[in-house]
Design a protein around this motif. Structure first.
Motif, mmCIF file in Angstrom:
data_model
loop_
_atom_site.group_PDB
_atom_site.id
_atom_site.type_symbol
_atom_site.label_atom_id
_atom_site.label_comp_id
_atom_site.label_asym_id
_atom_site.label_seq_id
_atom_site.Cartn_x
_atom_site.Cartn_y
_atom_site.Cartn_z
ATOM 1 N N GLN A 184 67.243 14.753 50.588
ATOM 2 C CA GLN A 184 67.999 15.273 51.483
ATOM 3 C C GLN A 184 68.721 16.508 50.585
ATOM 4 O O GLN A 184 68.698 16.769 49.401
ATOM 5 N N PRO A 185 69.437 17.394 51.782
ATOM 6 C CA PRO A 185 70.402 18.427 50.964
ATOM 7 C C PRO A 185 71.548 17.767 50.402
ATOM 8 O O PRO A 185 72.285 17.128 50.912
ATOM 9 N N PHE A 186 71.788 18.168 49.268
ATOM 10 C CA PHE A 186 73.048 17.514 48.631
ATOM 11 C C PHE A 186 74.275 18.334 48.917
ATOM 12 O O PHE A 186 74.249 19.651 48.912
ATOM 13 N N ALA A 187 75.080 17.497 49.449
ATOM 14 C CA ALA A 187 76.441 18.300 50.074
ATOM 15 C C ALA A 187 77.736 18.516 48.990
ATOM 16 O O ALA A 187 78.017 17.540 48.172
ATOM 17 N N LEU A 188 77.737 19.738 48.903
ATOM 18 C CA LEU A 188 78.841 20.273 48.226
ATOM 19 C C LEU A 188 79.859 21.039 49.094
ATOM 20 O O LEU A 188 79.799 22.413 48.951
ATOM 21 N N PRO A 189 80.563 20.724 49.691
ATOM 22 C CA PRO A 189 81.377 21.225 50.901
ATOM 23 C C PRO A 189 82.214 22.475 50.126
ATOM 24 O O PRO A 189 82.822 22.314 49.082
ATOM 25 N N LEU A 203 74.978 4.694 40.235
ATOM 26 C CA LEU A 203 74.387 5.950 40.648
ATOM 27 C C LEU A 203 74.027 7.019 39.466
ATOM 28 O O LEU A 203 73.072 7.537 39.518
ATOM 29 N N LEU A 204 75.098 7.325 38.733
ATOM 30 C CA LEU A 204 74.696 8.334 37.547
ATOM 31 C C LEU A 204 73.561 7.660 36.585
ATOM 32 O O LEU A 204 72.633 8.605 36.248
ATOM 33 N N ALA A 209 75.403 17.775 39.354
ATOM 34 C CA ALA A 209 75.803 17.844 40.819
ATOM 35 C C ALA A 209 76.725 16.692 41.129
ATOM 36 O O ALA A 209 77.667 17.014 42.061
ATOM 37 N N LEU A 210 76.399 15.600 40.944
ATOM 38 C CA LEU A 210 77.398 14.543 41.294
ATOM 39 C C LEU A 210 78.689 14.767 40.779
ATOM 40 O O LEU A 210 79.771 14.363 41.109
ATOM 41 N N THR A 211 78.534 14.930 39.385
ATOM 42 C CA THR A 211 79.742 15.497 38.525
ATOM 43 C C THR A 211 80.581 16.398 39.393
ATOM 44 O O THR A 211 81.857 16.236 39.612
ATOM 45 N N ALA A 212 80.283 17.634 39.876
ATOM 46 C CA ALA A 212 80.609 18.599 40.354
ATOM 47 C C ALA A 212 81.217 18.119 41.717
ATOM 48 O O ALA A 212 82.200 18.535 42.170
ATOM 49 N N ALA A 263 87.353 25.713 40.841
ATOM 50 C CA ALA A 263 87.474 25.487 39.613
ATOM 51 C C ALA A 263 86.215 24.572 38.811
ATOM 52 O O ALA A 263 86.169 24.670 37.455
ATOM 53 N N MET A 264 85.190 24.237 39.469
ATOM 54 C CA MET A 264 84.208 23.702 39.160
ATOM 55 C C MET A 264 83.034 23.862 40.146
ATOM 56 O O MET A 264 82.966 23.716 41.322
ATOM 57 N N LEU A 265 82.013 24.739 39.434
ATOM 58 C CA LEU A 265 80.864 25.367 40.291
ATOM 59 C C LEU A 265 79.603 24.976 39.723
ATOM 60 O O LEU A 265 79.514 24.411 38.538
ATOM 61 N N LEU A 266 78.633 24.809 40.404
ATOM 62 C CA LEU A 266 77.220 24.495 39.796
ATOM 63 C C LEU A 266 76.489 25.656 40.266
ATOM 64 O O LEU A 266 76.212 26.197 41.278
ATOM 65 N N ALA A 267 75.745 26.080 39.026
ATOM 66 C CA ALA A 267 74.869 26.966 38.949
ATOM 67 C C ALA A 267 73.316 26.670 38.946
ATOM 68 O O ALA A 267 72.826 26.442 37.937
ATOM 69 N N VAL A 268 72.838 26.315 40.252
ATOM 70 C CA VAL A 268 71.354 25.812 40.326
ATOM 71 C C VAL A 268 70.398 26.912 40.336
ATOM 72 O O VAL A 268 70.564 27.835 41.117
#
Lengths: 542, 542
Positions: free
Chosen positions: B55-60, B127-128, B239-242, B258-263
């Protein structure tokens, strides 16, 4: 071997308390009074200074390959003192020879020795005053304070931070981990403090002790042998420091070579050899950003703690005490002829003028008010000399002479007051020396933006604001905070933007290019040593 | 806006106390039990993980220019999860957009948010665990612990240090300086905390959360927006952490960005662009010394906190529990197939043999004892998989295959045990993966000197010694301390040299090339923010 920590325990505890409370505190009185320092202290200091002139300076047991020293007092006479000198490898070897014994000494032994060194330095504050006066050009009263008690305060502050940091975490612990219904795991752990390595303190010409003591004492307290590299024009105050330190170290059962003096000659400095030696792991540096950049590029093996170039600004937005403001700024601009890292340089004044308790004042009125206040302050030649001191370095006069051509003279002499436009190059960088630039800005907020912008990009150690509009003061506080510069608001009377008090004012924030270190915060000390553990099952140690 | 600090005040206070006492403490149970985490926690975790696959991971609200993600579980299956991805400038801009609001929030608000994030992460530890298992190759039990509660412990430790550091000095003070018989000077001072800037956390493949949480939480707590750059093979745990962090930040009234994910993708990493951006002022990095050197050379605008390559050694000098020692080392060598920064690599054994509770054992006896203990430990394939896990990165297998040609095989398989001479190149550097080198030394002191020498020059995070001679143990303690490496002595039973417990063991000393930072000491946090003052005469504020 003397138990110095017991002798000074109370002072240490008070220092730690003051450090956290940031209120006024000092164990080292700043008044050069016989009532405090002993009725003969003044005469003793003068005699001791006179006895040093023209003589070889004794540092028993110190590495010595030759004698060097050609200090000339900015007040006129040559000191004709020679000091033991050795090349970088010999100094490094001596420091390394002292490293193990210094590292394995207890925290109490090292801290006790540092406290005793500072106490003995305090007792020779009159001698340090003369030594500072005749190497920096400061007038005696300032030389006594800045070279003596205020420097000792800054050293003590570093020792107090080192003490709190080294004793912050348990040095032994029994770790007992539950294992469900089983027998718990029980592990005994111990931590050893491991110093970083040889420490180099690179002194400056204008504040040889004040600016060097924090690094010297932070390193020594945390177990790193210190090589003190004075500016060739300001050796004596640090030579006296090294002499006292070496005596106390020996009495404490520590190696005297944990404090070494690296004397060299202009044009044949050994600073670069020392700074790039692989054994040197800590460098404390006060000076130009040019050499700061060199260190960053070349001394990559070492941690670098710096105080560098900056542009300190004043914004005059409004005042309810025009005369008090002008008198206060006159003193700040005149004190030690602007040769302080905290001296103001750029003075932003709205081009349309400002509101004051004397009614509206135009830009020219404000400039004239400042000039007049300086004239009044320095009218008496003796008082003028006592405030302005002498110029430490001839290049300072040349720098001010060059600046003069770039502006309109508002007040001639020392300090020079020039009217310049905001974008004139000379006002975009530090112009170290007795010169202030009065600069028109669109309005006060423009002045704040320009001053804070320069602080953020070029560095600044101090900023000052005069204003009566609380909302604008709030905006200024935020702007200068974001630029990482300490701000003084509406100072009048006997407190000046140039002043930075140990135990209360952190000197330099570390948050803009004027320096990466703050005197004395946790970061200034925390990486000078490391914690290393050993652990083993508890049963084995019962 | 929720008052998270009130909710977690007790946990914070306990954490601060544990931090200083260094005794056993954790609020996050390490046992993956339904009794602790809730009867349905295991099933819920499995279901939640399954629902993410493909699935696409949701980070609204997260910057998104494209979708990336090609993780393949070392256990076999492709995860087929895609994550929002954006280029470096977009991520930097988003971080900068969050900076002011994060900086101006109160210490309590930021610390409270961090504590809530960690608590919510704890609740999804199952989950982690699955996410960590299927990105690192760790077996589930280890993935649960290292990816869940142990990582949360390390994050909490950083938050506790940040709290103590930010609240260490008074944030306001009235400074009252006596003026002899005159009226005292009274100045009010206030200090603002100014964060360093954008923070970049560069994650690793093997411990994506454990190694990244300290830097992430130290920076976030002290007000720096964090860009988390996961290894392209181990995105999901971060990603779960973010996701959790962004939700909590928003609930706390703080900016989610203030928390971003750089994939990014292998071969098209954006790490270098991020690391050298002028806005990035803090970098936490776990990985090879080669990229560490690149960062030191190129990311000169940023403070760098690193954990890098090292050679961990064991010296076997003597033992009164030969079987217990061999069993203990067998586990240490096998655990997660040597893919831990704390895994032992070089095993020094005196060429003339050692004294044991089973009588004298020759070098070959010791080597055979270790091999036999590994065989016994891993005899059952299911248990072997549970201990050894899977290999995270194919290059690890290639590296071990190359090493194999340079020694004599003592035990084949995973882990491989090779007999090599002390000076063989492969034993002079880190050979990350399931391989141990059994190395003859002249005697135990020679082994200690070689192990400590390698630690000092090439870095080491752990060292272990087995010995019965207390004088030699003392010498070893001093030698390893001087080399800046934590030492475990005579471990048998259920405690292993690889283990590093938050709140008690400082992880990495910062005192040798294996890393310049220690988890979590004062230095790790102290420079992530600065103190800036404003001061004004007290009368003006009455």
């Amino acid at each position: 071997m003397t138990d110095f920590i017991a002798r000074h325990r109370r002072m240490l505890e008070d220092a730690v308390q003051a450090l956290h409370a940031r209120t006024f505190w000092t164990p080292f009185p700043e008044v050069p009074s016989g009532k405090i320092y002993g009725e003969t202290a003044k005469a003793d200091g003068e005699a001791a200074f006179a006895a040093l002139l023209g003589q070889p300076f004794a540092l028993p047991g110190h590495p010595e390959q030759r004698r060097l020293g050609a200090e000339v007092s900015p007040w006129g006479k040559a000191l004709r003192i020679t000091y033991p000198a050795a090349d970088a490898p010999a100094l490094i070897a001596a420091a390394q020879g002292a490293a193990d014994d210094l590292a394995s000494a207890s925290v109490e032994t090292r801290i006790g020795a540092c406290l005793e060194i500072l106490s003995r330095l305090n007792r020779i504050s009159f001698l340090l005053g003369h030594a500072t006066m005749h190497t920096t050009g400061q007038a005696f009263a300032m030389a006594f304070q800045a070279g003596g008690p205020h420097a000792q305060d800054r050293g003590l502050e570093a020792v107090a931070v080192a003490w709190t940091e080294m004793t912050r975490f348990a040095d032994a612990a029994r770790w007992e981990k539950p294992q469900g219904k089983g027998v718990p795991l029980v592990i005994d752990k111990q931590w050893t403090l491991v110093p970083a390595g040889v420490s180099l303190a690179i002194g400056c010409n204008t504040f040889p002790t004040w600016n060097s003591y924090p690094g010297i004492f932070a390193s020594l307290a945390t177990g790193n042998p210190v090589i003190v590299k004075p500016h060739p024009s300001a050796i004596l105050p640090l030579a006296l420091t090294a002499k006292v330190a070496r005596e106390v170290l020996a009495e404490a059962g520590l190696p005297a070579d944990a404090m070494l003096l690296a004397v060299d000659e202009p044009g044949a400095e050994i600073t670069k050899s020392l700074a790039t030696d692989p054994a040197v792991r800590l460098i404390d540096y006060t000076g130009s950003a040019v050499f700061g950049d060199w260190l960053r590029q070349n001394a990559t093996q070492a941690q670098l703690f710096t105080e560098e170039t900056g542009v300190n600004s004043i914004v005059i937005a409004a005042t309810d005490d025009f005369d008090g403001m002008c008198a206060n700024l006159a003193f700040s601009l005149s004190l030690y002829s602007g040769q302080m890292c905290t001296s103001p340089q750029n003075i932003y004044v709205p081009q349309g003028g400002i509101d004051t308790d004397q009614g509206r004042k135009s830009f020219d009125d404000v400039a004239a008010g400042l000039a007049q206040a300086i004239d009044t302050l320095l009218a008496d030649p003796k008082q003028a000399a006592g405030i302005c001191g002498a110029i430490a370095n001839p290049t300072t006069q040349e720098r001010v002479a060059r600046a003069r051509t770039q502006g309109r003279v508002i007040r001639d002499g020392t300090p020079l007051l020039l009217g310049v436009d905001a974008d004139v190059p000379v006002a975009q960088d530090e112009c170290f020396g007795p010169v202030g630039f009065v600069i028109p800005c669109t309005d006060a907020d423009d002045g704040i933006a320009r001053a804070a912008g320069l602080a953020a990009t070029k560095g600044a150690i101090t900023a000052a604001l005069y204003d009566t509009d609380e909302a604008r003061i709030e905006r200024a506080i935020r702007a200068f905070a974001r630029a990482g510069v300490n701000l003084s608001v509406n100072l009048t009377g006997n407190i000046f933007v140039n002043q930075s008090a140990a135990f209360s004012d952190f000197h330099v924030t570390g948050a803009n290019p004027a320096g990466n270190a703050s005197l004395t915060d946790t970061a200034f000390v925390a990486t000078r040593f490391r914690r290393v553990m050993w652990r083993r099952p508890a049963a084995a140690t019962v």
